[in-house]
Design a protein around this motif. Structure first.
Motif, PDB file in Angstrom:
ATOM      1  N   THR A  60       0.831  -1.199   0.000  1.00 41.03           N
ATOM      2  CA  THR A  60       0.000   0.000   0.000  1.00 41.03           C
ATOM      3  C   THR A  60       0.865   1.248   0.000  1.00 41.03           C
ATOM      4  O   THR A  60       1.876   1.314   0.715  1.00 41.03           O
ATOM      5  N   THR A  61       0.478   2.227  -0.810  1.00 40.29           N
ATOM      6  CA  THR A  61       1.179   3.508  -0.816  1.00 40.29           C
ATOM      7  C   THR A  61       1.164   4.085   0.602  1.00 40.29           C
ATOM      8  O   THR A  61       0.101   4.126   1.242  1.00 40.29           O
ATOM      9  N   PRO A  62       2.315   4.522   1.124  1.00 37.31           N
ATOM     10  CA  PRO A  62       2.374   4.978   2.522  1.00 37.31           C
ATOM     11  C   PRO A  62       1.323   6.032   2.877  1.00 37.31           C
ATOM     12  O   PRO A  62       0.692   5.952   3.936  1.00 37.31           O
ATOM     13  N   ALA A  63       1.127   7.017   2.010  1.00 30.16           N
ATOM     14  CA  ALA A  63       0.151   8.073   2.322  1.00 30.16           C
ATOM     15  C   ALA A  63      -1.267   7.516   2.377  1.00 30.16           C
ATOM     16  O   ALA A  63      -2.084   7.924   3.216  1.00 30.16           O
ATOM     17  N   VAL A  64      -1.568   6.561   1.491  1.00 33.14           N
ATOM     18  CA  VAL A  64      -2.889   5.942   1.491  1.00 33.14           C
ATOM     19  C   VAL A  64      -3.079   5.130   2.765  1.00 33.14           C
ATOM     20  O   VAL A  64      -4.140   5.167   3.396  1.00 33.14           O
ATOM     21  N   TYR A  65      -2.060   4.407   3.157  1.00 30.50           N
ATOM     22  CA  TYR A  65      -2.115   3.583   4.358  1.00 30.50           C
ATOM     23  C   TYR A  65      -2.395   4.440   5.593  1.00 30.50           C
ATOM     24  O   TYR A  65      -3.282   4.124   6.404  1.00 30.50           O
ATOM     25  N   GLU A  66      -1.659   5.524   5.727  1.00 34.09           N
ATOM     26  CA  GLU A  66      -1.829   6.384   6.897  1.00 34.09           C
ATOM     27  C   GLU A  66      -3.194   7.066   6.888  1.00 34.09           C
ATOM     28  O   GLU A  66      -3.832   7.236   7.937  1.00 34.09           O
ATOM     29  N   ARG A  67      -3.657   7.447   5.700  1.00 34.07           N
ATOM     30  CA  ARG A  67      -4.978   8.088   5.616  1.00 34.07           C
ATOM     31  C   ARG A  67      -6.071   7.120   6.040  1.00 34.07           C
ATOM     32  O   ARG A  67      -6.969   7.492   6.814  1.00 34.07           O
ATOM     33  N   ILE A  68      -6.005   5.889   5.543  1.00 31.86           N
ATOM     34  CA  ILE A  68      -7.022   4.893   5.904  1.00 31.86           C
ATOM     35  C   ILE A  68      -7.002   4.635   7.402  1.00 31.86           C
ATOM     36  O   ILE A  68      -8.052   4.573   8.059  1.00 31.86           O
ATOM     37  N   LYS A  69      -5.814   4.510   7.964  1.00 32.96           N
ATOM     38  CA  LYS A  69      -5.713   4.309   9.407  1.00 32.96           C
ATOM     39  C   LYS A  69      -6.366   5.471  10.153  1.00 32.96           C
ATOM     40  O   LYS A  69      -7.109   5.275  11.133  1.00 32.96           O
ATOM     41  N   GLY A  70      -6.096   6.689   9.700  1.00 38.12           N
ATOM     42  CA  GLY A  70      -6.687   7.858  10.336  1.00 38.12           C
ATOM     43  C   GLY A  70      -8.200   7.876  10.231  1.00 38.12           C
ATOM     44  O   GLY A  70      -8.902   8.238  11.186  1.00 38.12           O
ATOM     45  N   GLU A  71      -8.734   7.478   9.074  1.00 34.13           N
ATOM     46  CA  GLU A  71     -10.180   7.442   8.897  1.00 34.13           C
ATOM     47  C   GLU A  71     -10.832   6.432   9.836  1.00 34.13           C
ATOM     48  O   GLU A  71     -11.889   6.694  10.420  1.00 34.13           O
ATOM     49  N   VAL A  72     -10.210   5.269   9.983  1.00 33.53           N
ATOM     50  CA  VAL A  72     -10.774   4.240  10.862  1.00 33.53           C
ATOM     51  C   VAL A  72     -10.687   4.690  12.317  1.00 33.53           C
ATOM     52  O   VAL A  72     -11.630   4.481  13.099  1.00 33.53           O
ATOM     53  N   GLN A  73      -9.583   5.312  12.702  1.00 35.02           N
ATOM     54  CA  GLN A  73      -9.492   5.838  14.068  1.00 35.02           C
ATOM     55  C   GLN A  73     -10.572   6.890  14.310  1.00 35.02           C
ATOM     56  O   GLN A  73     -11.179   6.937  15.384  1.00 35.02           O
ATOM     57  N   PHE A  74     -10.803   7.740  13.312  1.00 36.35           N
ATOM     58  CA  PHE A  74     -11.867   8.741  13.432  1.00 36.35           C
ATOM     59  C   PHE A  74     -13.222   8.081  13.647  1.00 36.35           C
ATOM     60  O   PHE A  74     -13.985   8.468  14.538  1.00 36.35           O
ATOM     61  N   LEU A  75     -13.533   7.095  12.806  1.00 38.12           N
ATOM     62  CA  LEU A  75     -14.843   6.445  12.896  1.00 38.12           C
ATOM     63  C   LEU A  75     -15.032   5.770  14.244  1.00 38.12           C
ATOM     64  O   LEU A  75     -16.098   5.881  14.867  1.00 38.12           O
ATOM     65  N   ARG A  76     -13.998   5.083  14.713  1.00 44.92           N
ATOM     66  CA  ARG A  76     -14.103   4.437  16.025  1.00 44.92           C
ATOM     67  C   ARG A  76     -14.313   5.480  17.120  1.00 44.92           C
ATOM     68  O   ARG A  76     -15.116   5.274  18.050  1.00 44.92           O
ATOM     69  N   ALA A  77     -13.609   6.589  17.019  1.00 39.90           N
ATOM     70  CA  ALA A  77     -13.783   7.665  18.001  1.00 39.90           C
ATOM     71  C   ALA A  77     -15.217   8.193  17.976  1.00 39.90           C
ATOM     72  O   ALA A  77     -15.828   8.439  19.028  1.00 39.90           O
ATOM     73  N   TYR A  78     -15.773   8.367  16.788  1.00 38.64           N
ATOM     74  CA  TYR A  78     -17.146   8.857  16.680  1.00 38.64           C
ATOM     75  C   TYR A  78     -18.134   7.874  17.303  1.00 38.64           C
ATOM     76  O   TYR A  78     -19.046   8.280  18.039  1.00 38.64           O
ATOM     77  N   PHE A  79     -17.952   6.578  17.041  1.00 37.18           N
ATOM     78  CA  PHE A  79     -18.872   5.590  17.615  1.00 37.18           C
ATOM     79  C   PHE A  79     -18.787   5.591  19.144  1.00 37.18           C
ATOM     80  O   PHE A  79     -19.809   5.467  19.826  1.00 37.18           O
ATOM     81  N   TYR A  80     -17.590   5.777  19.685  1.00 37.11           N
ATOM     82  CA  TYR A  80     -17.469   5.841  21.141  1.00 37.11           C
ATOM     83  C   TYR A  80     -18.053   7.132  21.703  1.00 37.11           C
ATOM     84  O   TYR A  80     -18.578   7.146  22.825  1.00 37.11           O
ATOM     85  N   LEU A  81     -17.992   8.207  20.943  1.00 38.01           N
ATOM     86  CA  LEU A  81     -18.660   9.430  21.389  1.00 38.01           C
ATOM     87  C   LEU A  81     -20.156   9.179  21.534  1.00 38.01           C
ATOM     88  O   LEU A  81     -20.774   9.559  22.536  1.00 38.01           O
ATOM     89  N   MET A  82     -20.748   8.512  20.541  1.00 38.40           N
ATOM     90  CA  MET A  82     -22.180   8.226  20.610  1.00 38.40           C
ATOM     91  C   MET A  82     -22.512   7.265  21.754  1.00 38.40           C
ATOM     92  O   MET A  82     -23.530   7.422  22.426  1.00 38.40           O
TER      93      MET A  82
END
Length: 555
Positions: free
Chosen positions: A126-148
């Motif tokens: 995986t392209t490094p920038a793509v990998y880091e972006r996907i990781k960031g998106e998943v961390q964001f989503l998990r954070a949002y679900f825990y906020l709810m």
């Protein structure tokens, strides 16, 4: 019956793929649990699975945040008893809707955990920038679900990896500790997320979106310095702006052109759509009118002079919808207005209404007055229920907005006000929302902290009605026991109110002095236990199967 929590955390992590575990070889026609995700394409597929968790829904396919408004002082649900009972205070740990919410949020967490646990497998491909972006998106989503989760139940199990059955007995973690985790996740995600989202990636998470959810998390937990700073970063980015046309934010045909939208759940006919319009719209429009605004919501909107209806000389009880904040008519279908090609009228003597679909217009039987299951309040939601094509009655393509720029501005203003740091930037933020071209309410100037607090609370109530934010707002402000311990009223079936109710500092009407109060339709008698109802009960099945859990107080 199985424990919903560990079923979600163990089994749904495998929902990205299927395989036959009895064969000790990798399948040739589908991903394997032993190798998935193994490359950039599979990593992106797994990411879409995490985004897909936002679709998890209950009644009419409506997403969970939207339905929370039904259980507050601004709305009511006629058909779904489990939602009704949360609103009227008769719910308990057997509540099926609460159980469904819990299950869906932990399904969402499980998907994020699975990908974060296993995405290293795809790193080399995986392209490094793509990998880091996907990781960031998943961390964001998990954070949002825990906020709810924390907003709905308070202390909940904090699970950050895929669990085995042996690990499934998990106690709650304190809400404060989970909030710290959410903020940490967002801080890690923000640097790797893109500032700008191109049209071909509409709906993906940006840096500004992560900052906005950080501001919301902080504001909801009285961390005003963090909230103000995060919101200011979004404002200073220049990436977002208030849409001139308030109505266009809630129509599928115009949403994609708006720079106000930040975090939202997209729909496409043939793939995934909710039946929100059928559930909410008028009987003349072919709907069921089961999810409705109430009289107190209507009376919260000011007159165009910026004064509440009990203080404004512009308010006329005989013409109660004239000279009102334009957002009232954009948000709620009002008696006498046109909707879905018909005159909308809920006066019980109006047994006929105009059909504007014929030329010339013709008189037809008015089901919004005749049908016994027409709206019980006399009003229906216009927001999210303006269709762009006939098929949207059952298959709405209108995206549900979780975060928009107006919220960032009002969060910034609120945080600065609570800090006592009232300056021109606070007024500018409030007025940018109030004075969008299609609304153009009078500007706010020269107010003290108490006055600004009242203005912001009223502004949020009117700006975000039917967007799922009211549940948290009335709880974090500590006013739920006041606004929820009330009779829920609709309009008088054959009249309007003879005078304006008294409007308090939070925009809540008091009908005790209205001379024809006894003619108002009583929709529901509500109660709210301040020592219990600020959170929902942990579902009974979870308490029984996970002995490490403790029930929330007084359930």
């Amino acid at each position: 019956m199985k424990n919903l929590l560990y079923i979600c955390l163990v089994i749904t992590g495998l929902s990205f793929f299927s395989c036959d575990s009895s064969l000790e070889k990798y399948p040739l026609d589908k991903p394997s649990s032993s190798t998935y995700p193994s490359n950039e394409t599979e990593l992106e597929m797994a990411l879409w699975g995490c985004y897909g968790s936002l679709w998890l829904s209950t009644n009419y396919g409506m997403v969970m945040p939207a339905l929370l408004d039904i259980t507050t002082d601004i709305a009511w649900e006629r058909a779904e008893v489990s939602m009704q009972s949360i609103g009227n205070g008769s719910h308990d740990a057997n509540n099926s809707w609460s159980e469904e919410l819990w299950k869906n949020y932990y399904i969402s967490v499980a998907r994020c955990n699975y990908l974060l646990d296993n995405m290293e497998r795809a790193k080399a491909e995986t392209t490094p920038a793509v990998y880091e972006r996907i990781k960031g998106e998943v961390q964001f989503l998990r954070a949002y679900f825990y906020l709810m989760l924390t907003e709905t139940w308070g202390d909940v199990p904090l699970v950050t990896k895929t669990l085995t059955l042996a690990e499934a007995q998990i106690p709650q973690t304190s809400k404060s500790a989970i909030v710290d985790f959410i903020l940490k996740e967002l801080d890690e995600a923000i640097p790797v997320l893109p500032v700008h989202i191109d049209a071909n990636e509409w709906g993906r998470i940006s840096k500004g979106t992560a900052l906005a959810i950080k501001a919301r998390t902080a504001l909801y937990n009285n961390m005003y310095n963090i909230a103000a700073k995060a919101a200011k970063e979004v404002i200073d980015s220049g990436e977002y702006q208030i849409d001139d046309n308030f109505e266009n934010l809630f129509k599928s045909a115009t949403q994609s052109n708006s720079k106000e939208m930040m975090f939202f759940i997209t729909y496409k006919e043939g793939y995934r759509t909710p039946g929100i319009v059928r559930g909410c719209t008028s009987r003349m429009g072919g709907g069921y009118s089961s999810k409705i605004p109430v009289q107190a919501t209507v009376d919260s909107y000011e007159c165009i002079d910026g004064l509440p209806i009990d203080k404004s000389s512009l308010y006329d009880p005989q013409k109660p919808f004239e000279n009102r904040d334009p957002r009232l008519g954009y948000t709620i279908v009002l008696p006498g207005s046109e909707y879905m090609g018909f005159q909308f009228e809920t006066h019980k003597d109006s047994v006929e209404c105009w059909n504007y679909k014929t030329s010339p217009a013709s008189r037809v039987a008015n089901q919004d007055a005749l049908n016994p299951y027409a709206t019980f309040s006399g009003y229906i939601w216009r927001k999210y229920n303006e269709i762009s094509k006939p098929s949207e009655l059952d298959n709405s393509e209108t995206a549900f907005i979780i975060m928009r720029y107006a919220d960032v501005l009002l969060m910034y203003a609120e945080a600065k006000t609570e800090l006592g740091e009232i300056d021109n930037s606070v007024y500018q933020a409030i007025n940018e929302v109030r004075q969008r071209k299609s609304v153009n309410m009078p500007p706010i100037t020269n107010k003290n902290q108490s006055e600004l607090r009242s203005i912001i609370r009223k502004e949020r109530k009117c700006e975000f009605a039917w967007e799922g934010l009211r549940w948290s707002d009335i709880r974090r402000w500590g006013i739920a026991e006041n606004v929820m311990n009330e009779v829920l009223y609709g309009r008088p079936p054959k009249d309007y109110l003879h005078s304006a109710p008294k409007i308090d500092e939070n925009g809540t009407p008091d009908y005790s002095t209205v001379s024809n109060k006894n003619d108002m339709r009583v929709i529901e008698l509500r109660s709210f236990n301040k020592d219990r109802d600020y959170v929902l009960p942990i579902p009974r099945i979870e308490i029984e199967t996970n002995t490490a859990l403790k029930q929330n107080p007084n359930y």
